[in-house]
Enzyme design. Structure first.
Site, short mmCIF file in Angstrom:
data_model
loop_
_atom_site.label_atom_id
_atom_site.label_comp_id
_atom_site.label_asym_id
_atom_site.label_seq_id
_atom_site.Cartn_x
_atom_site.Cartn_y
_atom_site.Cartn_z
N ARG A 73 0.75 -1.27 0.01
CA ARG A 73 0.00 0.10 0.01
C ARG A 73 0.81 1.24 0.01
NH1 ARG A 73 -4.07 1.40 4.21
NH2 ARG A 73 -2.53 0.52 5.72
N SER A 156 6.35 -5.00 7.95
CA SER A 156 5.74 -5.79 9.13
C SER A 156 6.61 -7.35 9.33
CB SER A 156 4.32 -5.91 8.97
OG SER A 156 3.97 -4.68 8.84
N ASP A 209 4.02 -2.56 11.68
CA ASP A 209 2.45 -2.27 11.55
C ASP A 209 2.14 -2.42 12.92
OD1 ASP A 209 2.99 -5.13 12.03
OD2 ASP A 209 1.36 -5.76 10.37
C1 BGC Z 1 5.91 -10.25 11.52
C2 BGC Z 1 5.31 -8.91 12.36
C3 BGC Z 1 4.23 -8.28 12.02
C4 BGC Z 1 3.21 -9.36 12.00
C5 BGC Z 1 1.69 -8.69 11.65
C6 BGC Z 1 4.55 -11.24 11.57
O1 BGC Z 1 4.68 -12.20 10.63
O2 BGC Z 1 6.86 -11.07 12.14
O3 BGC Z 1 6.61 -8.04 12.40
O4 BGC Z 1 4.01 -7.16 12.84
O5 BGC Z 1 3.44 -10.42 11.05
O6 BGC Z 1 1.80 -8.43 10.25
#
Ligand code: BGC
Length: 566
Positions: A73, A156, A209
Site C-alpha cells: 500500500r 511488518s 505495523d
Molecule cells: C511479523 C510482524 C508483524 C506481524 C503482523 C508477523 O509475521 O513478524 O513483524 O507485525 O506479522 O503483520
C-alpha cells in the site's frame, strides 16, 4: 452420525482450557522479561526508538508505504491536528515471484516504482514542481530538504532497529523468503531505489505495523487515556506496547528522547514459545509446521493468524477424509443428500493443495447459523472445491473451523492479558469506585437492614451490567487491526473470555480493557512516526550538510549554488 462424532473428536483436540490460558500467560510474561534483558530469546522485544505516543494534535502531510502481507500500500496522509485525518491510498498485490525473489533489489525496485506511480497520480503538482526545481538548481540535491516528502515505511517483519529510520531484517515471515535481504538495512534498500528514480522522497521512519496501529489508535482514540498496545490479528500476528525505559535492560544503541521514560517495544510475539513449552500442538499443527518454509519458527503465529488457519483446517479435513469410516464429502448416492445430488470433490479442489484454503471460510462458517447452512455450503463449493456438500458435511466443517478459530482467539486473548499484566496497567488509575457486590452480598445487606449500602451496591451493579461503570481513567486502551479481529464473528468475545480466566485480570479487569479497531492504522501510524522523525532532524540539516559538501568540492562551485530562502 459417524461424521458428527468425528468432527466433535477433532474439534476437541483444539480445545484450550482456562488452565492452558493461565499457563500460556505465565510463560508469555516470562519470555517478555527474557526479551527485554537480552537478544536471542524467542520473543525479540525489539526497542523501536519511538518514545512517545501522539495525542491527536499532530499536523502535516506525509507519505506512508506498507509492506507486510499480500498487498503493498502507498498512501498520503493529511493529519488535521484534531484527531482526524484524510487519507488517499493505492494498493497493489505483491507478485508472488517477488516474495521469493533472488535479490532484494527486485522487490525494492518494484516498491519504489509504485511510489512513483502514486505520486504522479495523486500529487502530480508537487511532483512536477520538484522535477523542475531539480532542473534549475545545480546543487547535488536539486531542491531544499523541506520540499521532500517524509515517508514512514511500515515493514511488518522482524527487524533489528538501530534508529528511527534504520533497521536490519532479522528474518522473513508470512511466506516471504529472499535470503539476500536478511541482515540488510531495509530503509536503505528502499531509499536506494527511490533515489534511482529521482523521487523527492526521504524514508524518514521505519515502522512495524503494530507500532503504527498503536500510534494511530493513540491519535484517534476517544478520551484522554493513552493507548497501551497495538496488535495485529491478520495475515500475521504481533503486538507492540509502551514499556518503561528502566525495564529495557539490554543495550540500546540508537539515539532517542530519554525524557518520556518510555519506549514502544515491538514484541514479535509471533515467535512466542517456539520451544512449545506451553502451546498446544495437535498433529495438524505439527504437519503444518513441518511443511512450512520456516519449521520451528513463528509457532504462536502458526496457531493464530490468517495465513495459517485455513491451512490447519485443510489438514484437519483431509485427515478426516482419509478415514474410510468417516463419510466426509461422500454421499453414497443422490438420495442421501438434501440437494438430491452426489457430493463431488473437484480434481482441482484447494483441499489437495498446501496453503490453498483461504482462511475466510472460517468466518463464513461461524457466521452461517441458518438451518440449511446454504451460505457455508456455497463457500464449500467455491473455496474448497466440493460441489453439493450435504448439511452434515457443512456442520462438520463448521464445528472443526469453529474450534480452530476459538483456540486462535483465546491464544490472542492470552497475549493481550500478558501485556496488561506485565505492564501493571490495571494497577494504575484504579479508582475508588467500589467493585460491584455479588447478589448474595446485597441480599445479606438487605437482611441486615444496611439499606443505603444495599442501594448503592445495586446501583453499581446495574451500571456495571449496562457497561458504564468504568471511569475513563481506569480504561486500558488497546488498538487492533487485521482481518481476523475485524471479520471473524465474536473474535473479541472469545479473547475476552480467555482474559477473564486469568486471575490477575478477572471479570473486573477485563471490563476495563477497551479494544478498538484502528483500521488502516499502519498507514496513519507510519505518518505519525515520520512526523516525529522529521521533528528530530536538525532544522539546519540541509544547509549544514550542503556546507560540508561544498567544502569538499571547493570554492568555485559555491557560486553555482542557488540557496532558496526559507
Ligand atoms: C511479523 C510482524 C508483524 C506481524 C503482523 C508477523 O509475521 O513478524 O513483524 O507485525 O506479522 O503483520
Amino acid at each position: 452420525m459417524a461424521l458428527a462424532a468425528e468432527a466433535k473428536r477433532v474439534a476437541a483436540e483444539f480445545e484450550l482450557t482456562d488452565d492452558d490460558v493461565r499457563k500460556t500467560v505465565a510463560e508469555f510474561v516470562a519470555e517478555m522479561d527474557e526479551g527485554l534483558a537480552k537478544d536471542g530469546g524467542a520473543m525479540s522485544q525489539i526497542p523501536t526508538y519511538v518514545t512517545g505516543v501522539p495525542n491527536g494534535t499532530e499536523k502535516g502531510l506525509y507519505l506512508a508505504v506498507d509492506l507486510g502481507g499480500t498487498n503493498f500500500r502507498v498512501c498520503s496522509i493529511q493529519l488535521n491536528g484534531d484527531t482526524t485525518f484524510n487519507l488517499v491510498q493505492s494498493k497493489v498485490p505483491i507478485p508472488r515471484e517477488l516474495m521469493v525473489a533472488e535479490t532484494a533489489k527486485e522487490l525494492f525496485a518494484f516498491l519504489a516504482k509504485q511510489i512513483e506511480t502514486f505520486l504522479r497520480a495523486h500529487h502530480n503538482d508537487h511532483f512536477e514542481k520538484q522535477l523542475r526545481r531539480r532542473q534549475t538548481v545545480s546543487t547535488p540535491e536539486g531542491y531544499r530538504d523541506e520540499h521532500i516528502f517524509r515517508l514512514g515505511f511500515t515493514f511488518s517483519f522482524p527487524v533489528k532497529q538501530v534508529g528511527i529510520n534504520r533497521g536490519n531484517l532479522i528474518r522473513w515471515t508470512k511466506g516471504f523468503n529472499i535470503p539476500d535481504a536478511v541482515g540488510k538495512d531495509v530503509c536503505q534498500l528502499l531509499q536506494t531505489e527511490i533515489d534511482l528514480l529521482k523521487l523527492p522522497v526521504k524514508v524518514a521512519a521505519l515502522v512495524n505495523d503494530t507500532v503504527g496501529t498503536l500510534m494511530a489508535r493513540s491519535y484517534t482514540s476517544p478520551g484522554k487515556t493513552s493507548t497501551l498496545l497495538g496488535a495485529i490479528f491478520g495475515t500475521g500476528t504481533n503486538g507492540a506496547y509502551v514499556e518503561k525505559l528502566s525495564k529495557i535492560t539490554k543495550p540500546l544503541h540508537g539515539d532517542y528522547d530519554k525524557t518520556t521514560g518510555e519506549m514502544v517495544v515491538n514484541t514479535e510475539w509471533g515467535s512466542f514459545d517456539n520451544r512449545l513449552k506451553v502451546l498446544p500442538n495437535t498433529e495438524y499443527d505439527a504437519q503444518l509446521d513441518r511443511d512450512s518454509v520456516n519449521p520451528g519458527i513463528q509457532m504462536f503465529e502458526k496457531r493464530i493468524s490468517g495465513m495459517f488457519l485455513g491451512e490447519i483446517l485443510r489438514i484437519a479435513l483431509v485427515s478426516m477424509m482419509k478415514r474410510p469410516d468417516v463419510p466426509l464429502f461422500r454421499d453414497e448416492n443422490s438420495s442421501h443428500n438434501d440437494y438430491h445430488s452426489t457430493t463431488t470433490i473437484n480434481e482441482a479442489s484447494p483441499l489437495h493443495t498446501q496453503w490453498a484454503v483461504d482462511s475466510s471460510i472460517l468466518s463464513i462458517a461461524e457466521a452461517d447459523n441458518s438451518v440449511g447452512l446454504r451460505a457455508l455450503r456455497q463457500q464449500i463449493e467455491s473455496l474448497l472445491g466440493v460441489s453439493a456438500a450435504s448439511i452434515e458435511d457443512a456442520l462438520a466443517v463448521k464445528e472443526v473451523a469453529h474450534a480452530i478459530a476459538e483456540r486462535a482467539a483465546r491464544l490472542s486473548g492470552a497475549a493481550v492479558a500478558a501485556i496488561v499484566i506485565h505492564t501493571g496497567r490495571l494497577n494504575q488509575g484504579a479508582s475508588s469506585v467500589p467493585q460491584p457486590k455479588s447478589a448474595a452480598a446485597i441480599v445479606e445487606d438487605l437482611k441486615n437492614f444496611h439499606l443505603a449500602e444495599a442501594a448503592s451496591a445495586t446501583a453499581n451493579k446495574l451500571a456495571d451490567t449496562a457497561g458504564i461503570a468504568v471511569n475513563e481513567e481506569e480504561i486500558v486502551d488497546i488498538g487492533v487491526d487485521g482481518s481476523l479481529v475485524e471479520f471473524y464473528p465474536g473474535y473479541e468475545d472469545y479473547m475476552r473470555a480467555a482474559m477473564r480466566a486469568v486471575p490477575e485480570i478477572g471479570a473486573a479487569g477485563e471490563r476495563r480493557i477497551r479494544i478498538g479497531i484502528a483500521k488502516d492504522g499502519s498507514g496513519v501510524g507510519a505518518a505519525l512516526i515520520a512526523l516525529v522523525a522529521a521533528k528530530m532532524e536538525q532544522s539546519n540539516d540541509y544547509v549544514g550538510d550542503l556546507r560540508q559538501r561544498l567544502e569538499s568540492v571547493g570554492e568555485a562551485s559555491q557560486e553555482q549554488v542557488i540557496l532558496e530562502e526559507k
